[in-house]
Design an enzyme around this catalytic site. Structure first.
Site, short mmCIF file in Angstrom:
data_model
loop_
_atom_site.label_atom_id
_atom_site.label_comp_id
_atom_site.label_asym_id
_atom_site.label_seq_id
_atom_site.Cartn_x
_atom_site.Cartn_y
_atom_site.Cartn_z
N GLN A 130 0.89 -1.17 0.00
CA GLN A 130 0.00 0.00 0.00
C GLN A 130 0.92 1.21 0.00
O GLN A 130 1.50 1.55 1.03
CB GLN A 130 -0.93 -0.01 1.22
CG GLN A 130 -1.68 1.28 1.45
CD GLN A 130 -2.54 1.73 0.26
OE1 GLN A 130 -3.21 0.92 -0.36
NE2 GLN A 130 -2.48 3.00 -0.08
N GLN A 157 0.30 4.56 -1.23
CA GLN A 157 -0.24 5.89 -0.93
C GLN A 157 -0.29 6.07 0.59
O GLN A 157 -0.68 5.13 1.29
CB GLN A 157 -1.65 6.07 -1.52
CG GLN A 157 -2.07 7.53 -1.58
CD GLN A 157 -3.49 7.72 -2.16
OE1 GLN A 157 -4.22 6.75 -2.35
NE2 GLN A 157 -3.86 8.95 -2.41
N GLY A 159 -10.59 0.56 -0.76
CA GLY A 159 -10.04 0.31 -2.09
C GLY A 159 -8.85 1.19 -2.35
O GLY A 159 -8.66 2.21 -1.68
N MET A 160 -8.03 0.80 -3.32
CA MET A 160 -6.87 1.60 -3.72
C MET A 160 -6.76 1.51 -5.24
O MET A 160 -6.70 0.42 -5.80
CB MET A 160 -5.60 1.08 -3.02
CG MET A 160 -4.34 1.82 -3.42
SD MET A 160 -4.41 3.58 -2.95
CE MET A 160 -3.46 4.31 -4.28
N GLU A 161 -6.68 2.70 -5.85
CA GLU A 161 -6.80 2.82 -7.30
C GLU A 161 -5.51 2.51 -8.05
O GLU A 161 -5.09 3.27 -8.91
CB GLU A 161 -7.30 4.23 -7.63
CG GLU A 161 -6.32 5.38 -7.28
CD GLU A 161 -6.44 5.92 -5.86
OE1 GLU A 161 -6.86 5.18 -4.96
OE2 GLU A 161 -6.08 7.09 -5.66
N HIS A 190 -15.82 4.15 -7.45
CA HIS A 190 -14.90 5.16 -6.93
C HIS A 190 -13.47 4.90 -7.42
O HIS A 190 -12.83 5.79 -7.98
CB HIS A 190 -14.96 5.16 -5.40
CG HIS A 190 -14.02 6.13 -4.75
ND1 HIS A 190 -14.42 7.39 -4.34
CD2 HIS A 190 -12.71 6.03 -4.46
CE1 HIS A 190 -13.37 8.01 -3.83
NE2 HIS A 190 -12.32 7.22 -3.88
N GLU A 191 -12.99 3.70 -7.20
CA GLU A 191 -11.60 3.40 -7.60
C GLU A 191 -11.44 3.49 -9.11
O GLU A 191 -10.42 3.96 -9.61
CB GLU A 191 -11.15 2.04 -7.07
CG GLU A 191 -11.31 1.85 -5.56
CD GLU A 191 -10.78 2.97 -4.69
OE1 GLU A 191 -9.86 3.69 -5.13
OE2 GLU A 191 -11.31 3.15 -3.57
N HIS A 209 -10.97 7.01 -10.28
CA HIS A 209 -9.59 7.50 -10.10
C HIS A 209 -8.73 7.26 -11.34
O HIS A 209 -7.67 7.88 -11.47
CB HIS A 209 -8.93 6.78 -8.91
CG HIS A 209 -9.17 7.42 -7.58
ND1 HIS A 209 -8.90 8.75 -7.32
CD2 HIS A 209 -9.62 6.90 -6.40
CE1 HIS A 209 -9.18 9.01 -6.03
NE2 HIS A 209 -9.63 7.90 -5.47
N GLU A 213 -9.62 13.23 -4.60
CA GLU A 213 -10.76 12.55 -3.98
C GLU A 213 -12.11 13.23 -4.21
O GLU A 213 -13.11 12.56 -4.38
CB GLU A 213 -10.51 12.32 -2.49
CG GLU A 213 -9.29 11.43 -2.19
CD GLU A 213 -9.40 10.01 -2.76
OE1 GLU A 213 -10.51 9.58 -3.12
OE2 GLU A 213 -8.35 9.33 -2.84
N ASP A 239 -0.99 11.40 5.97
CA ASP A 239 -2.11 10.58 6.41
C ASP A 239 -3.11 11.40 7.24
O ASP A 239 -4.31 11.10 7.26
CB ASP A 239 -1.54 9.43 7.27
CG ASP A 239 -2.42 8.20 7.21
OD1 ASP A 239 -2.83 7.83 6.09
OD2 ASP A 239 -2.69 7.63 8.27
N TYR A 253 -12.95 14.39 0.41
CA TYR A 253 -13.91 13.60 -0.35
C TYR A 253 -15.23 14.34 -0.52
O TYR A 253 -15.69 14.59 -1.63
CB TYR A 253 -14.19 12.28 0.38
CG TYR A 253 -13.03 11.31 0.38
CD1 TYR A 253 -11.97 11.46 1.26
CD2 TYR A 253 -12.99 10.24 -0.50
CE1 TYR A 253 -10.91 10.58 1.28
CE2 TYR A 253 -11.93 9.33 -0.49
CZ TYR A 253 -10.89 9.51 0.40
OH TYR A 253 -9.84 8.64 0.39
N ARG A 301 -9.75 -3.09 7.93
CA ARG A 301 -10.08 -1.82 7.27
C ARG A 301 -10.19 -0.72 8.31
O ARG A 301 -11.08 -0.72 9.17
CB ARG A 301 -11.39 -2.00 6.52
CG ARG A 301 -11.73 -0.87 5.60
CD ARG A 301 -12.95 -1.25 4.77
NE ARG A 301 -13.46 -0.09 4.08
CZ ARG A 301 -14.61 -0.08 3.43
NH1 ARG A 301 -15.35 -1.15 3.39
NH2 ARG A 301 -15.01 1.02 2.82
N LYS A 322 -11.13 2.34 8.41
CA LYS A 322 -12.35 3.13 8.52
C LYS A 322 -13.35 2.47 9.49
O LYS A 322 -14.13 3.17 10.15
CB LYS A 322 -12.98 3.25 7.13
CG LYS A 322 -14.31 3.96 7.09
CD LYS A 322 -14.95 3.90 5.72
CE LYS A 322 -16.24 3.11 5.81
NZ LYS A 322 -17.07 3.17 4.61
#
Ligand code: BES
Ligand code: ZN
Length: 602
Positions: A135, A137, A269-271, A295-296, A299, A318, A375, A383, A556, A558
């Site tokens: 990961q 980003q 998710g990660m684009e 969403h991804e 991107h 975002e 971060d 967003y 996750r 979030k």
């Protein structure tokens, strides 16, 4: 040791300086036993150096073994030095390149604690093999390769990856690039990303993975135990790509595939270009959480084509993407569905703004993250406030003009980076009439707190039924009597319903709801994440074990942060939270543990 070079003012989160780099050749072995990547990164310069020059790259927790400059005739060793480490930014790697240098090769290996990498034991996957994923980003690419780790610097890349160990013949390697569709018996894989990308979009995953095509350019990679479910869940992916192209122009990245990761993946998710990474927690069984894929996918334009120049401009990635995501969902499922997503997003935004306070600079679209971990900028503001700015423009100029503007913006600045100021100037020059510009208080949007007066507020016709159900409950009706209202509800209505329940519900109240609606045993992670805080507050014991199970298996962030917070706020909660965290922590990615360690005082 050399003194720290001053970071270029352009990006306060990167030390990168010096001659422009055009292309990366990565050659690494993937060693599950040692938990390291080892090999070399070769950087090709945009042009051979006319004179000697200093190149500065970002690194963090890397061991540099040696550096060679490639000249036309021969390779020569290069003198280099690592600056003192900064806990967030890592160490600048300073390379003294001789005149004539066209390429520079850095031999190195990663450390087992590399923050971008998560090495999973077989028990942490859905199968019986180890797994690795990255990961990168926002600024973690530097923990797995020496690179100019700034979103404003792009390069194409190719990679030769070799998986080591006895299981090599069963492990598939994938990157944010053109990918193999089958496992190689010798564990060797070649990758090519012909388009220039910033370092935060570099990605690698290695695991026991199968592939299932959806159409000629889309498909799904997942662990064998997950693939069939994933295929059913994401059946609409090709339609999403077509909808996105109809909205804002051609998809520029060749294939669009999805990789479903093990449940410790720290984000939704990660684009990653060509290969979006997603959490398995969106496998709800009814396609109800697929807006995350939209969403991804979005991107691929906002972010991957036109990229925030620094993390202060994160909202450009975002905010556009959330707006675009909801337009894709509207195209596929209609306006009432997209309106629900918008109302839920605005509710999250109001909640976040309330927590931050009315004057907080964290509520500005343009951030000032210098000296902090980028971060910190990862909040709903970029967003949802970003999306609201686009909705404001939509209301001001109408969809046809806004859509034409966005299409042109992506085409004109494709494969380039964008600052907030440049965007503001471009917007005022190309979209808005002077009269319109005077109606839009752009400075208040970009550099002011909260929401400017007159910001749009979404309405959802479908949520009328949610308010009706909540009102009936409040009036004393039994949960079973709500069923005629709730039979057709999607995940979004349930989410809004759960968020709308009064915090004063008792354990007995929750038990009655559970009897009818079975929240505690729901297979939908979003609903569980909304239900557990209510259960914790009320001391509703039947949810205890499922909550613990959730915390131990889902990585996750979030979900984890609010759940641990809610747990900490209960009587006896801190001890229980620490107990669970201790067991669960090895299953979390560093992105999650760095936040949770602070929360739990670990
Ligand atoms: N690019 C982000 C994830 C990210 C942002 C990772 C900043 C690291 C630093 C991704 O596109 C994203 O926004 N993911 C969201 C889901 C989305 C539907 C809001 C997530 O992971 O929750
Ligand atoms: Zn995003």
């Amino acid at each position: 040791m050399q003194p720290l070079p001053t970071p270029p003012p352009a990006d306060p989160h990167s030390y990168a300086q010096g001659p422009a780099l055009r292309h990366l050749q990565l050659a690494l072995t993937v060693d599950f036993a040692q938990q390291t990547l080892a090999g070399s990164a070769t950087w090709l310069l945009a042009e051979p150096l006319a004179a000697a020059a200093t190149l500065v790259l970002d690194t963090r927790d890397l061991t540099i073994e040696g550096v060679q400059a490639g000249l036309k005739a021969s390779d020569v060793p290069v003198s280099y030095s690592l600056a003192a480490p900064d806990p967030v930014l890592g160490q600048a790697l300073r390379l003294e390149l001789p005149a004539g240098t066209a390429a520079v090769r850095i031999a190195y290996h990663t450390s087992p604690g590399a923050a971008a990498l998560q090495w999973l034991a077989p028990t942490q996957t859905a199968g019986t093999h180890p797994f690795l994923f990255t990961q990168s980003q926002a600024i973690l690419a530097r923990t797995w390769l020496p690179c100019p780790d700034s979103p404003g610097r792009r390069f194409s890349y190719e990679a030769a990856m070799e998986v080591l160990g006895p299981e090599r013949g069963q492990l598939l390697a994938l990157m944010s690039a053109e990918n193999p569709q089958a496992t190689a018996l010798d564990g060797r894989y070649q990758f090519r990303q012909p388009q220039p990308v910033p370092a935060y979009l570099l990605a690698l995953a290695v695991g026991r993975l199968d592939f299932a095509p959806l159409d000629a350019r889309t498909g799904i990679y997942a662990e064998p135990a997950t693939l069939a479910r994933a295929q059913a869940e994401f059946g609409e992916m090709s339609a999403m790509v077509r909808a996105a192209e109809q909205l804002y122009g051609p998809y520029r990245w060749g294939r669009y595939d999805l990789l479903v990761l093990p449940s410790s993946f720290p984000f939704g998710g990660m684009e990653n270009p060509c290969l979006t990474f997603v959490t398995p927690t969106i496998l709800a069984g009814d396609r109800s959480l697929t807006s995350l894929v939209a969403h991804e996918l979005a991107h691929s334009w906002s972010g991957n084509l036109v990229t925030n120049a620094t993390w202060d401009d994160f909202w450009l990635n975002e905010g556009f993407t959330v707006y675009f995501e909801r337009r894709i969902m509207e195209q596929l499922y209609g306006r009432p569905y997209a309106d629900m997503l918008q109302v839920l997003g605005e509710a999250d935004l109001r909640h976040t703004m309330q927590e931050m306070g009315p004057a907080s600079p964290a509520t500005h679209l343009r951030l000032h993250l210098a000296g902090r971990d980028p971060d910190d900028g990862l909040t709903d503001i970029a967003y949802e406030k970003g999306c609201l700015l686009l909705l404001t423009l939509e209301r001001l100029v109408g969809r046809p003009r806004l859509d034409a503007f966005i299409t042109e913006y992506f085409a004109r600045f494709a494969f380039q980076s964008m600052t907030t100021d440049h965007f503001a100037a471009y917007l005022t020059q190309t979209l808005l009439t002077p009269d319109e510009a005077s109606q839009l208080d752009l400075p208040a949007w970009l550099d002011g707190p909260g929401l400017p007066p007159g910001a749009p507020v979404a309405q959802s016709a479908r949520f009328a039924a949610v308010y009706a159900a909540l009102a009936r409950l409040a009036a004393g009706a039994g949960p079973a009597t709500l069923q005629p209202i709730t039979t057709e509800w999607s995940s979004q209505e349930w989410e809004h319903f759960l968020r709308g329940l009064p915090p004063t519900l008792t354990a007995a109240d929750l038990g009655r709801l559970d009897e009818v609606f079975h929240f505690t045993t729901s297979g939908n992670a979003e609903l569980l994440a909304a239900w557990f805080p209510l259960a914790l507050r009320a001391g509703y014991a039947p949810a205890d074990a499922p909550l613990e199970n959730f915390l131990r298996h889902v990585g996750r962030r979030k979900f984890l942060v609010p759940l641990y917070r809610a747990l900490l706020a209960t009587p006896g909660g801190p001890a229980r939270a620490r107990e669970i965290y201790q067991l669960a922590r090895p299953n979390y990615h560093s992105v999650a543990t760095s936040t949770l360690d602070a929360l739990l005082g670990a």
